[in-house]
Scaffold this motif. Structure first.
Motif, PDB file in Angstrom:
ATOM      1  N   VAL A  78      25.602  -8.298  -3.551  1.00  7.21           N
ATOM      2  CA  VAL A  78      24.908  -9.536  -4.093  1.00  7.21           C
ATOM      3  C   VAL A  78      23.933  -9.861  -3.564  1.00  7.21           C
ATOM      4  CG1 VAL A  78      25.528 -11.904  -4.688  1.00  7.21           C
ATOM      5  CG2 VAL A  78      27.385 -10.131  -5.064  1.00  7.21           C
ATOM      6  N   MET A  79      23.755  -9.804  -2.118  1.00 11.09           N
ATOM      7  CA  MET A  79      22.681 -10.790  -1.527  1.00 11.09           C
ATOM      8  C   MET A  79      21.352  -9.682  -1.078  1.00 11.09           C
ATOM      9  SD  MET A  79      24.607 -13.191   1.258  1.00 11.09           S
ATOM     10  CE  MET A  79      23.221 -13.997   1.431  1.00 11.09           C
ATOM     11  N   THR A  80      21.480  -8.599  -0.976  1.00 17.03           N
ATOM     12  CA  THR A  80      20.279  -7.953  -0.591  1.00 17.03           C
ATOM     13  C   THR A  80      20.285  -6.336  -1.193  1.00 17.03           C
ATOM     14  OG1 THR A  80      21.557  -6.818   1.429  1.00 17.03           O
ATOM     15  CG2 THR A  80      20.313  -8.952   1.692  1.00 17.03           C
ATOM     16  N   LYS A  81      21.489  -5.895  -1.702  1.00 22.11           N
ATOM     17  CA  LYS A  81      21.476  -4.482  -2.239  1.00 22.11           C
ATOM     18  C   LYS A  81      21.160  -3.446  -1.347  1.00 22.11           C
ATOM     19  CE  LYS A  81      20.779  -5.803  -7.151  1.00 22.11           C
ATOM     20  NZ  LYS A  81      20.626  -7.454  -6.930  1.00 22.11           N
ATOM     21  N   GLY A  82      21.526  -3.783   0.032  1.00 23.67           N
ATOM     22  CA  GLY A  82      21.205  -2.921   1.078  1.00 23.67           C
ATOM     23  C   GLY A  82      19.681  -3.044   1.538  1.00 23.67           C
ATOM     24  N   GLY A  83      19.002  -3.816   1.071  1.00 26.82           N
ATOM     25  CA  GLY A  83      17.639  -4.076   1.472  1.00 26.82           C
ATOM     26  C   GLY A  83      17.332  -4.963   2.703  1.00 26.82           C
ATOM     27  N   PRO A  84      16.288  -5.225   3.086  1.00 28.61           N
ATOM     28  CA  PRO A  84      14.886  -4.632   2.959  1.00 28.61           C
ATOM     29  C   PRO A  84      15.053  -3.181   3.682  1.00 28.61           C
ATOM     30  CG  PRO A  84      14.493  -6.331   4.607  1.00 28.61           C
ATOM     31  CD  PRO A  84      16.120  -6.403   4.045  1.00 28.61           C
ATOM     32  N   ALA A  85      14.518  -2.212   2.806  1.00 29.60           N
ATOM     33  CA  ALA A  85      14.512  -0.842   3.206  1.00 29.60           C
ATOM     34  C   ALA A  85      15.623  -0.182   4.072  1.00 29.60           C
ATOM     35  CB  ALA A  85      13.323  -0.716   4.315  1.00 29.60           C
ATOM     36  N   GLY A  86      16.767  -0.626   3.340  1.00 26.24           N
ATOM     37  CA  GLY A  86      17.952  -0.221   3.790  1.00 26.24           C
ATOM     38  C   GLY A  86      18.450  -0.463   5.119  1.00 26.24           C
ATOM     39  N   MET A 112      25.766  13.945   7.823  1.00 26.05           N
ATOM     40  CA  MET A 112      25.433  13.777   9.369  1.00 26.05           C
ATOM     41  C   MET A 112      23.937  13.870   9.618  1.00 26.05           C
ATOM     42  SD  MET A 112      28.473  13.183  10.505  1.00 26.05           S
ATOM     43  CE  MET A 112      30.235  13.266  10.256  1.00 26.05           C
ATOM     44  N   SER A 113      23.383  14.719   8.637  1.00 27.84           N
ATOM     45  CA  SER A 113      21.754  14.824   8.978  1.00 27.84           C
ATOM     46  C   SER A 113      21.110  13.874   8.261  1.00 27.84           C
ATOM     47  CB  SER A 113      21.546  16.315   8.331  1.00 27.84           C
ATOM     48  OG  SER A 113      21.662  16.271   7.101  1.00 27.84           O
ATOM     49  N   GLN A 114      21.659  12.697   7.544  1.00 27.26           N
ATOM     50  CA  GLN A 114      20.741  11.780   7.098  1.00 27.26           C
ATOM     51  C   GLN A 114      20.685  10.502   7.884  1.00 27.26           C
ATOM     52  OE1 GLN A 114      19.294  11.978   3.920  1.00 27.26           O
ATOM     53  NE2 GLN A 114      19.812  13.952   3.774  1.00 27.26           N
ATOM     54  N   SER A 115      19.475  10.254   8.168  1.00 29.42           N
ATOM     55  CA  SER A 115      19.231   9.039   9.027  1.00 29.42           C
ATOM     56  C   SER A 115      19.764   7.783   8.632  1.00 29.42           C
ATOM     57  CB  SER A 115      17.695   8.817   9.612  1.00 29.42           C
ATOM     58  OG  SER A 115      16.735   8.639   8.328  1.00 29.42           O
ATOM     59  N   ALA A 116      19.545   7.717   7.334  1.00 27.22           N
ATOM     60  CA  ALA A 116      20.227   6.554   6.185  1.00 27.22           C
ATOM     61  C   ALA A 116      21.477   6.284   6.473  1.00 27.22           C
ATOM     62  CB  ALA A 116      19.674   6.673   4.702  1.00 27.22           C
ATOM     63  N   PHE A 117      22.179   7.203   6.468  1.00 23.89           N
ATOM     64  CA  PHE A 117      23.802   7.125   6.672  1.00 23.89           C
ATOM     65  C   PHE A 117      24.088   6.744   8.231  1.00 23.89           C
ATOM     66  CE2 PHE A 117      27.589   9.407   8.616  1.00 23.89           C
ATOM     67  CZ  PHE A 117      28.717   8.790   7.716  1.00 23.89           C
ATOM     68  N   TRP A 118      23.604   7.011   9.208  1.00 19.53           N
ATOM     69  CA  TRP A 118      23.593   6.616  10.486  1.00 19.53           C
ATOM     70  C   TRP A 118      23.281   5.131  10.721  1.00 19.53           C
ATOM     71  CZ3 TRP A 118      27.358   8.830  12.952  1.00 19.53           C
ATOM     72  CH2 TRP A 118      27.303  10.214  12.877  1.00 19.53           C
ATOM     73  N   VAL A 119      22.365   4.815   9.924  1.00 19.47           N
ATOM     74  CA  VAL A 119      21.852   3.314   9.771  1.00 19.47           C
ATOM     75  C   VAL A 119      23.183   2.566   9.366  1.00 19.47           C
ATOM     76  CG1 VAL A 119      20.370   1.808   8.663  1.00 19.47           C
ATOM     77  CG2 VAL A 119      19.391   3.748   9.845  1.00 19.47           C
ATOM     78  N   SER A 120      23.776   3.133   8.060  1.00 14.79           N
ATOM     79  CA  SER A 120      24.873   2.416   7.542  1.00 14.79           C
ATOM     80  C   SER A 120      25.895   2.327   8.604  1.00 14.79           C
ATOM     81  CB  SER A 120      25.189   3.072   6.339  1.00 14.79           C
ATOM     82  OG  SER A 120      25.873   4.289   6.478  1.00 14.79           O
ATOM     83  N   ASP A 179      13.413 -10.016   5.588  1.00 12.99           N
ATOM     84  CA  ASP A 179      12.680  -9.660   6.839  1.00 12.99           C
ATOM     85  C   ASP A 179      13.670  -8.666   7.430  1.00 12.99           C
ATOM     86  OD1 ASP A 179      11.875  -9.540   9.354  1.00 12.99           O
ATOM     87  OD2 ASP A 179      11.084 -11.379   9.698  1.00 12.99           O
ATOM     88  N   ARG A 180      13.420  -7.585   8.006  1.00 14.46           N
ATOM     89  CA  ARG A 180      14.415  -6.661   8.576  1.00 14.46           C
ATOM     90  C   ARG A 180      15.165  -7.017   9.826  1.00 14.46           C
ATOM     91  NH1 ARG A 180      12.484  -0.462   8.387  1.00 14.46           N
ATOM     92  NH2 ARG A 180      14.530  -0.308   9.024  1.00 14.46           N
ATOM     93  N   SER A 181      14.240  -8.077  10.547  1.00 16.99           N
ATOM     94  CA  SER A 181      14.996  -8.601  11.671  1.00 16.99           C
ATOM     95  C   SER A 181      15.797  -9.726  11.630  1.00 16.99           C
ATOM     96  CB  SER A 181      13.514  -9.212  12.579  1.00 16.99           C
ATOM     97  OG  SER A 181      12.746  -8.418  12.727  1.00 16.99           O
ATOM     98  N   TRP A 182      15.833 -10.379  10.249  1.00 12.26           N
ATOM     99  CA  TRP A 182      17.022 -11.373   9.993  1.00 12.26           C
ATOM    100  C   TRP A 182      17.957 -11.069   9.048  1.00 12.26           C
ATOM    101  CZ3 TRP A 182      17.193 -15.520  13.193  1.00 12.26           C
ATOM    102  CH2 TRP A 182      16.005 -15.848  13.926  1.00 12.26           C
ATOM    103  N   ALA A 183      17.623  -9.930   8.115  1.00  9.80           N
ATOM    104  CA  ALA A 183      18.191  -9.797   6.836  1.00  9.80           C
ATOM    105  C   ALA A 183      19.971  -9.360   7.200  1.00  9.80           C
ATOM    106  CB  ALA A 183      18.025  -8.562   5.986  1.00  9.80           C
ATOM    107  N   MET A 184      20.167  -8.711   8.368  1.00 12.95           N
ATOM    108  CA  MET A 184      21.754  -8.329   8.744  1.00 12.95           C
ATOM    109  C   MET A 184      22.410  -9.559   9.351  1.00 12.95           C
ATOM    110  SD  MET A 184      23.395  -5.555   8.437  1.00 12.95           S
ATOM    111  CE  MET A 184      25.199  -5.786   8.499  1.00 12.95           C
TER     112      MET A 184
END
Length: 294
Positions: free
Chosen positions: A233-241, A60-68, A151-156
């Motif tokens: 397969v495509m990004t492995k969670g990247g770029p930068a999570g 709950m305290s990890q920002s990466a978790f909340w991004v996921s 590109d973080r703007s387009w990857a998702m």
């Protein structure tokens, strides 16, 4: 035979294998994951320590978790508000095709039976910055190339489009089955009364297929919460999570980082979040969709 089937013991014997399967492949794994989520086990050592709610507090305290968690939300929103309307639209179009209907149904269903790895590689070439199809089309209009997966703007959004392409056909077949089961007399009566194709679709077809559409939405939500393979397969969670979801976040920590206890706490949170979202959907939406009989 009839006498044997009237014996309750026969039904019990048929049900036992199913119950064993549920216990072994659902109940036990859930209990096992919940147990280890309160430990610091690394998945290899024979010993471990109980840490209470430390793993949950850490998550709950990890920002990466909340991004996921946010990215899983994107999956749900995209599925419900973009993919489902497209599913209904294509289903209505295919249902009204006079020729080669079987070909269209096979074509839209084909991606659903393909391996996710194959689909990920295929769309990786489509998104390729220098020789990919999308950037080639954009180049014809003088638009600068886009780095779709880096590109973080387009990857998702690129992942969401690929995932929708893979599973849309599966749901189209379900909705098509519901449309085909509607008695033709209803549509013919509306035509005699002068209703247009659009009016028949909105006033007759749509209300009658809402129960199956509700099921499609439920399955889409469940699929969004467990999405992982296409991202791996495509990004492995990247770029930068930026494309990390809860399932890939869990795999990264439980398997790659040998934090099995922490990974199990994420698995339990996925289970809880999915349970809450589906329960809310059932209470707020699904119960209002009455079963249609005709």
């Amino acid at each position: 035979m009839n006498k044997a089937m009237r014996n309750p013991l026969m039904y019990t014997l048929f049900l036992i294998p199913t119950f064993i399967g549920i216990i072994l492949f659902f109940i036990y794994p859930v209990i096992n994951a919940a147990f280890y989520s309160f430990t610091d086990w690394n998945g290899i050592a024979k010993t471990y320590n109980f840490t209470g709610f430390a793993n949950y507090t850490k998550a709950m305290s990890q920002s990466a978790f909340w991004v996921s968690v946010r990215n899983n939300g994107f999956f749900i929103l995209f599925s419900v508000f973009i993919q489902v309307p497209l599913i209904i639209l294509f289903s209505l179009l295919i249902a009204n095709v006079k020729k080669l209907k079987g070909l269209y149904k096979t074509a839209v269903f084909m991606p659903s039976v393909m391996s996710t790895a194959v689909i990920g590689i295929l769309w990786g070439f489509i998104y390729e910055p220098d020789i990919g199809l999308f950037n080639h089309v954009l180049g014809l209009f003088g638009i600068e190339k886009i780095y779709w997966l880096s590109d973080r703007s387009w990857a998702m959004i690129s992942i969401l489009i690929t995932n929708a392409w893979q599973w849309t056909g599966f749901y189209i077949v379900m909705v098509l089955a519901a449309i085909i089961s509607i008695p033709k007399e209803l549509d013919e009566a509306a035509m005699i009364d002068g209703a247009t194709g659009f009016q028949r679709a909105m006033r007759i077809t749509m209300p009658l297929i809402m129960p199956i559409v509700s099921v499609v939405i439920m399955l889409s939500i469940a699929g969004a919460m467990k999405a992982a393979d296409i991202i791996i397969v495509m990004t492995k969670g990247g770029p930068a999570g930026s494309t990390e979801v809860m399932a890939t976040y869990m795999l990264k920590h439980s398997i790659t980082s040998f934090k099995y206890g922490y990974g199990n706490s994420i698995a339990v949170l996925i289970f809880i979040f999915t349970l809450i979202i589906t329960a809310l959907y059932q209470v707020l939406v699904a119960r209002r969709t009455e079963r249609i009989e005709y």
